[in-house]
Design a protein around this motif. Structure first.
Motif, mmCIF file in Angstrom:
data_model
loop_
_atom_site.group_PDB
_atom_site.id
_atom_site.type_symbol
_atom_site.label_atom_id
_atom_site.label_comp_id
_atom_site.label_asym_id
_atom_site.label_seq_id
_atom_site.Cartn_x
_atom_site.Cartn_y
_atom_site.Cartn_z
ATOM 1 N N LEU A 43 0.855 -1.189 0.000
ATOM 2 C CA LEU A 43 0.000 0.000 0.000
ATOM 3 C C LEU A 43 0.890 1.238 0.000
ATOM 4 C CD1 LEU A 43 -2.940 -0.604 2.527
ATOM 5 C CD2 LEU A 43 -3.108 -0.165 0.084
ATOM 6 N N LEU A 44 0.667 2.118 -0.957
ATOM 7 C CA LEU A 44 1.348 3.409 -0.989
ATOM 8 C C LEU A 44 0.543 4.393 -0.149
ATOM 9 C CD1 LEU A 44 2.283 3.569 -4.774
ATOM 10 C CD2 LEU A 44 3.904 3.629 -2.889
ATOM 11 N N VAL A 45 1.184 4.958 0.849
ATOM 12 C CA VAL A 45 0.490 5.815 1.809
ATOM 13 C C VAL A 45 1.125 7.197 1.787
ATOM 14 C CG1 VAL A 45 -0.130 6.142 4.233
ATOM 15 C CG2 VAL A 45 -0.033 3.827 3.264
ATOM 16 N N SER A 46 0.296 8.212 1.656
ATOM 17 C CA SER A 46 0.778 9.593 1.710
ATOM 18 C C SER A 46 0.565 10.140 3.116
ATOM 19 C CB SER A 46 0.037 10.463 0.688
ATOM 20 O OG SER A 46 -1.368 10.390 0.889
ATOM 21 N N LEU A 47 1.608 10.739 3.671
ATOM 22 C CA LEU A 47 1.503 11.351 4.990
ATOM 23 C C LEU A 47 0.861 12.728 4.866
ATOM 24 C CD1 LEU A 47 4.949 10.448 6.570
ATOM 25 C CD2 LEU A 47 2.748 9.328 6.922
ATOM 26 N N PRO A 48 -0.005 13.090 5.774
ATOM 27 C CA PRO A 48 -0.658 14.402 5.681
ATOM 28 C C PRO A 48 0.317 15.509 6.031
ATOM 29 C CG PRO A 48 -1.273 13.319 7.720
ATOM 30 C CD PRO A 48 -0.467 12.318 6.945
ATOM 31 N N PRO A 49 0.144 16.699 5.434
ATOM 32 C CA PRO A 49 0.979 17.845 5.826
ATOM 33 C C PRO A 49 0.611 18.319 7.225
ATOM 34 C CG PRO A 49 -0.757 18.559 4.342
ATOM 35 C CD PRO A 49 -0.847 17.056 4.405
ATOM 36 N N LEU A 50 1.457 19.157 7.781
ATOM 37 C CA LEU A 50 1.134 19.774 9.060
ATOM 38 C C LEU A 50 -0.073 20.690 8.905
ATOM 39 C CD1 LEU A 50 4.667 20.814 10.404
ATOM 40 C CD2 LEU A 50 3.432 18.669 10.738
ATOM 41 N N SER A 51 -0.865 20.759 9.922
ATOM 42 C CA SER A 51 -1.992 21.683 9.935
ATOM 43 C C SER A 51 -1.501 23.072 10.334
ATOM 44 C CB SER A 51 -3.040 21.208 10.942
ATOM 45 O OG SER A 51 -2.532 21.327 12.270
ATOM 46 N N PRO A 52 -2.305 24.098 10.126
ATOM 47 C CA PRO A 52 -1.908 25.430 10.607
ATOM 48 C C PRO A 52 -1.617 25.455 12.105
ATOM 49 C CG PRO A 52 -3.724 25.625 9.057
ATOM 50 C CD PRO A 52 -3.533 24.155 9.303
ATOM 51 N N ASP A 53 -2.403 24.734 12.904
ATOM 52 C CA ASP A 53 -2.145 24.706 14.348
ATOM 53 C C ASP A 53 -0.816 24.034 14.653
ATOM 54 O OD1 ASP A 53 -4.424 26.062 14.991
ATOM 55 O OD2 ASP A 53 -5.614 24.271 15.451
ATOM 56 N N GLU A 54 -0.506 22.944 13.941
ATOM 57 C CA GLU A 54 0.777 22.276 14.153
ATOM 58 C C GLU A 54 1.938 23.169 13.728
ATOM 59 O OE1 GLU A 54 -0.456 17.567 13.657
ATOM 60 O OE2 GLU A 54 -0.228 18.831 11.887
ATOM 61 N N THR A 55 1.743 23.930 12.656
ATOM 62 C CA THR A 55 2.776 24.875 12.235
ATOM 63 C C THR A 55 3.026 25.905 13.323
ATOM 64 O OG1 THR A 55 2.175 24.587 9.897
ATOM 65 C CG2 THR A 55 3.388 26.590 10.483
ATOM 66 N N ARG A 56 1.960 26.393 13.905
ATOM 67 C CA ARG A 56 2.097 27.370 14.993
ATOM 68 C C ARG A 56 2.851 26.750 16.180
ATOM 69 N NH1 ARG A 56 -0.828 31.830 15.601
ATOM 70 N NH2 ARG A 56 -2.326 31.037 14.065
ATOM 71 N N GLN A 57 2.544 25.503 16.489
ATOM 72 C CA GLN A 57 3.214 24.838 17.600
ATOM 73 C C GLN A 57 4.703 24.654 17.328
ATOM 74 O OE1 GLN A 57 1.012 21.204 18.084
ATOM 75 N NE2 GLN A 57 -0.928 22.287 18.468
ATOM 76 N N VAL A 58 5.051 24.299 16.097
ATOM 77 C CA VAL A 58 6.459 24.111 15.750
ATOM 78 C C VAL A 58 7.222 25.425 15.900
ATOM 79 C CG1 VAL A 58 8.051 23.563 13.868
ATOM 80 C CG2 VAL A 58 6.025 22.151 14.229
ATOM 81 N N MET A 59 6.640 26.510 15.432
ATOM 82 C CA MET A 59 7.315 27.802 15.516
ATOM 83 C C MET A 59 7.432 28.260 16.967
ATOM 84 S SD MET A 59 6.092 29.860 12.126
ATOM 85 C CE MET A 59 7.682 30.674 12.025
ATOM 86 N N ALA A 60 6.387 28.025 17.745
ATOM 87 C CA ALA A 60 6.434 28.423 19.148
ATOM 88 C C ALA A 60 7.480 27.616 19.906
ATOM 89 C CB ALA A 60 5.054 28.240 19.786
ATOM 90 N N ALA A 61 7.579 26.328 19.600
ATOM 91 C CA ALA A 61 8.572 25.496 20.275
ATOM 92 C C ALA A 61 9.985 25.918 19.918
ATOM 93 C CB ALA A 61 8.341 24.029 19.913
ATOM 94 N N ALA A 62 10.203 26.310 18.660
ATOM 95 C CA ALA A 62 11.540 26.716 18.229
ATOM 96 C C ALA A 62 11.943 28.049 18.850
ATOM 97 C CB ALA A 62 11.598 26.799 16.704
ATOM 98 N N CYS A 63 11.003 28.971 18.934
ATOM 99 C CA CYS A 63 11.330 30.323 19.409
ATOM 100 C C CYS A 63 11.353 30.423 20.926
ATOM 101 C CB CYS A 63 10.334 31.326 18.837
ATOM 102 S SG CYS A 63 10.434 31.490 17.040
ATOM 103 N N GLY A 64 10.657 29.533 21.612
ATOM 104 C CA GLY A 64 10.669 29.563 23.065
ATOM 105 C C GLY A 64 9.623 30.492 23.635
ATOM 106 N N PRO A 65 9.330 30.332 24.921
ATOM 107 C CA PRO A 65 8.248 31.114 25.536
ATOM 108 C C PRO A 65 8.543 32.600 25.643
ATOM 109 C CG PRO A 65 9.442 29.842 27.187
ATOM 110 C CD PRO A 65 9.947 29.384 25.861
ATOM 111 N N GLY A 66 9.799 33.000 25.613
ATOM 112 C CA GLY A 66 10.123 34.414 25.787
ATOM 113 C C GLY A 66 10.096 35.220 24.509
ATOM 114 N N GLN A 67 9.828 34.572 23.365
ATOM 115 C CA GLN A 67 9.853 35.284 22.091
ATOM 116 C C GLN A 67 8.454 35.308 21.475
ATOM 117 O OE1 GLN A 67 12.480 36.921 20.115
ATOM 118 N NE2 GLN A 67 10.485 37.586 19.362
#
Length: 647
Positions: free
Chosen positions: A329-353
């Motif tokens: 079975l060929l399976v395509s992984l879903p892209p990140l959602s807008p909320d997940e994108t926001r979480q990734v950016m927040a995690a990278a920048c840290g709580p103080g930014q």
């Protein structure tokens, strides 16, 4: 970043063995797509989740040591598949809770016979190391392992005379040692060797079966492929024994898990083909297979069904057919959602930014939810927010180790691309014909149609299939290449490459395809033809066609003009002249700015777009519903980083 972004995908992958647990066969799951979509991350997370609980192995077929023989090893006795089987067995043999170590006597006998085919040079140190590695696959561990293995290796070495064939002598001595030894490892190897009496043309003789296996492997071509198939069968038979033989299955939880990343490469492809062929021939196995495939498909998977990740967790609608590839079975992984994108950016920048409120949705629009692209954008944000750089274009143009960040992203998405300069120009093409036009006018003599076809094949192999009206189908990759074109790579100053390429296509399309001409003239900073065309067709075209044309023209990439910074917002909010031409000009510039993936959407411009669409809908009362709906939907879509809906 990658761990956080793939967690949801990995949890869904866990559901697959459960969903198919009552079926006669588990599908061979192949995660397919371009680089950066989370395939490798998901496979690594599966390994970490299963490790210690059940036997699990992960190889990356693209990397060393699967790309070439070890130093001194003759190619005739080595292949990527040989190395992959050795590595997989070693990992599957690691201890797990509640059950003994899995051993691989059948595989060990086969690998030993193949390795002996390269011992004609009598290089003792290499021979001893290779033989010891193979024999340890049949050992359960413990302090006695080194003793019996060392004695067996010494006996094998002593059997080699200065002249004469090596393989037959090694195999005969090995069988004698296995028969005379008293340890449990010797007994397992005796049973493993007996398995080869059923090798084709072995006539019930294990020694002859092993000699034939070694001979076929050394012969190369189809004969080697046949030998590799038999080695894969040996691995699977050993696993069957571990789960249904002397050690009761109830002492082992679940199934063994084999993870093959970059399965399109030789080491992974041989295993994939062998397993699928075996299943199609009716040979069941105990293994759960997951693989990562760069690209959307492969000739070895021609008849594999395609599913999304949510679909594949349900058994309904899938059953293998009569061909080997139908068992995958060929399976395509879903892209990140807008909320997940926001979480990734927040995690990278840290709580103080603090993060600009519209940046995560703009980053999602830019990357399309590509996990790698999102990660790289988040890292650029972390580094550059303190410098006051907060827009998508700022983050892509920011310095990263002496180079713009977008070049680093291209390196990750298209590594080792020999024709990146040519692809940078061709990225603005819409199809093969327009690519040929660009090649003839903008690229070195000799590149031509053959070079374009080679690039198309390269993009397809990387998983970047063409899209309607785009030579480079992936919007994120296309944006990065367009950015490279407009900012140059040092050999064509003053952005002449950008201007020359868009001018060539504007001329190519001319009056035959006015939308495409308007698109490229707009990219050159000239909106007059686009405004004239949209104004002339406003009353005669149906609203859906007109709005679609507006969005296509306004998707033109933007570059700063010679007179200063981006003025699209100023034009969009200019003097409210009610005439059609000025209104269309304002609307065009508003859509152009608001849909630009490199610019944070301006709510004021979005409000201006709403007013213009409302006024235009009032001029067509008989069929104004689509224009009116666009006036309601488009502002929210634009500010939210979503595509503009038509209808």
């Amino acid at each position: 970043m990658t761990t956080a972004t793939a967690t949801t995908q990995t949890h869904a992958l866990f559901d697959i063995p459960t969903a198919y647990g009552h079926s006669e066969e588990l599908p061979f799951i192949v995660l397919a797509g371009a680089r950066g979509l989370g395939k490798s991350t998901a496979l690594r997370e599966l390994r970490e989740a299963y490790r210690g609980r059940m036997p699990v192995a992960l190889i990356d077929a693209e990397k060393s040591p699967f790309d070439q023989p070890p130093p001194g090893r003759p190619p005739a006795s080595w292949s990527p598949a040989y190395e992959a089987l050795s590595a997989i067995a070693e990992q599957l043999g690691e201890p797990v809770a509640g059950a003994g170590r899995i051993t691989f006597p059948r595989l060990a006998c086969g690998l030993l016979a193949v390795a002996a085919g390269g011992w004609g040079d009598r290089g003792l140190s290499r021979i001893c190391a290779e033989a010891e590695r193979v024999l340890l696959l049949s050992d359960t561990g413990g302090w006695l392992a080194g003793r019996w293995v060392g004695k067996t290796v010494a006996r094998l070495v002593s059997s080699m005379s200065d002249q004469g064939p090596v393989v037959e002598a090694i195999i005969e001595t090995a069988l004698e040692a296995f028969s005379e030894g008293m340890s449990s490892s010797h007994r397992r190897l005796r049973r493993g060797a007996v398995w080869y009496r059923d090798h084709p043309n072995a006539a019930g003789n294990p020694k002859r079966g092993l000699v034939l296996l070694s001979r076929h492997f050394r012969a190369g071509g189809d004969a080697r492929t046949h030998a590799e198939h038999h080695l894969v069968r040996a691995l699977l038979a050993d696993l069957d024994d571990a789960y249904a033989g002397v050690v009761p299955r109830t002492q082992r939880t679940g199934r063994p898990v084999i993870l093959l990343d970059n399965v399109q490469e030789a080491a992974g492809r041989r295993l994939l083909e062998s397993v699928l062929r075996g299943r199609a021939d009716g040979r069941a196995d105990q293994v759960t297979f997951f693989a990562g495939l760069r690209g959307q498909g492969h000739p070895a998977l021609r008849n594999a069904a395609r599913r999304t990740l949510p679909e594949v967790t349900r058994t309904s609608g899938w059953a293998p057919g009569g061909t080997p590839s139908s068992h995958a079975l060929l399976v395509s992984l879903p892209p990140l959602s807008p909320d997940e994108t926001r979480q990734v950016m927040a995690a990278a920048c840290g709580p103080g930014q603090p993060i600009p409120p519209r940046l995560p949705s703009s980053a999602h629009r830019l990357t399309g939810g590509n996990p790698l692209g999102t990660s790289l954008m988040a890292e650029s944000a972390r580094q550059n927010f303190p410098r006051g750089l907060t827009g998508p274009a700022d983050l892509l143009l920011a310095d990263h180790a002496g180079r713009p960040a977008y070049e680093m992203m291209l390196d990750r998405l298209l590594p080792d691309e020999a024709h990146l300069d040519e692809l940078t120009v061709l990225a603005i093409a819409h199809d093969h014909d327009s690519a040929v036009t660009l090649a003839e006018s903008q690229l070195p003599v000799g590149f031509g149609a053959s070079g374009i076809l080679a690039l198309e094949d390269r993009l397809a192999a990387e998983g970047h299939a063409p899209a309607p009206d785009h030579f480079v189908g992936d919007p994120f990759l296309r944006t990065l290449l367009s950015l490279r074109l407009r900012h140059g790579n040092g050999d064509r100053p003053d952005r002449t490459a950008w201007r020359d390429a868009h001018r060539a296509l504007a001329t190519h399309y001319g009056s035959a395809l006015p939308l495409h001409r308007a698109h490229h003239e707009l990219a050159l900073g000239d909106a007059d033809f686009a405004v004239a065309h949209l104004s002339a067709t406003f009353h005669e075209a149906d609203p859906r066609t007109w709005l679609t044309s507006l969005v296509f023209i306004a998707s033109a990439p933007y570059t700063d003009g010679p007179d200063g910074p981006d003025d699209r917002g100023a034009v969009a909010l200019g003097r409210p002249d009610p005439a059609l031409h000025p209104r269309v000009r304002r609307l065009l510039h508003a859509v152009w700015q608001l849909t630009d993936p490199l610019v944070l959407p301006d709510p004021e411009v979005a409000e201006g777009m709403r007013r213009e669409l409302e006024q235009l809908s009032a001029t067509r009362p008989a069929d104004d519903i689509l224009l009116w709906r666009a006036s309601k939907d488009w502002p929210d879509d634009a500010v939210g980083g979503r595509p503009l809906r038509v209808g």
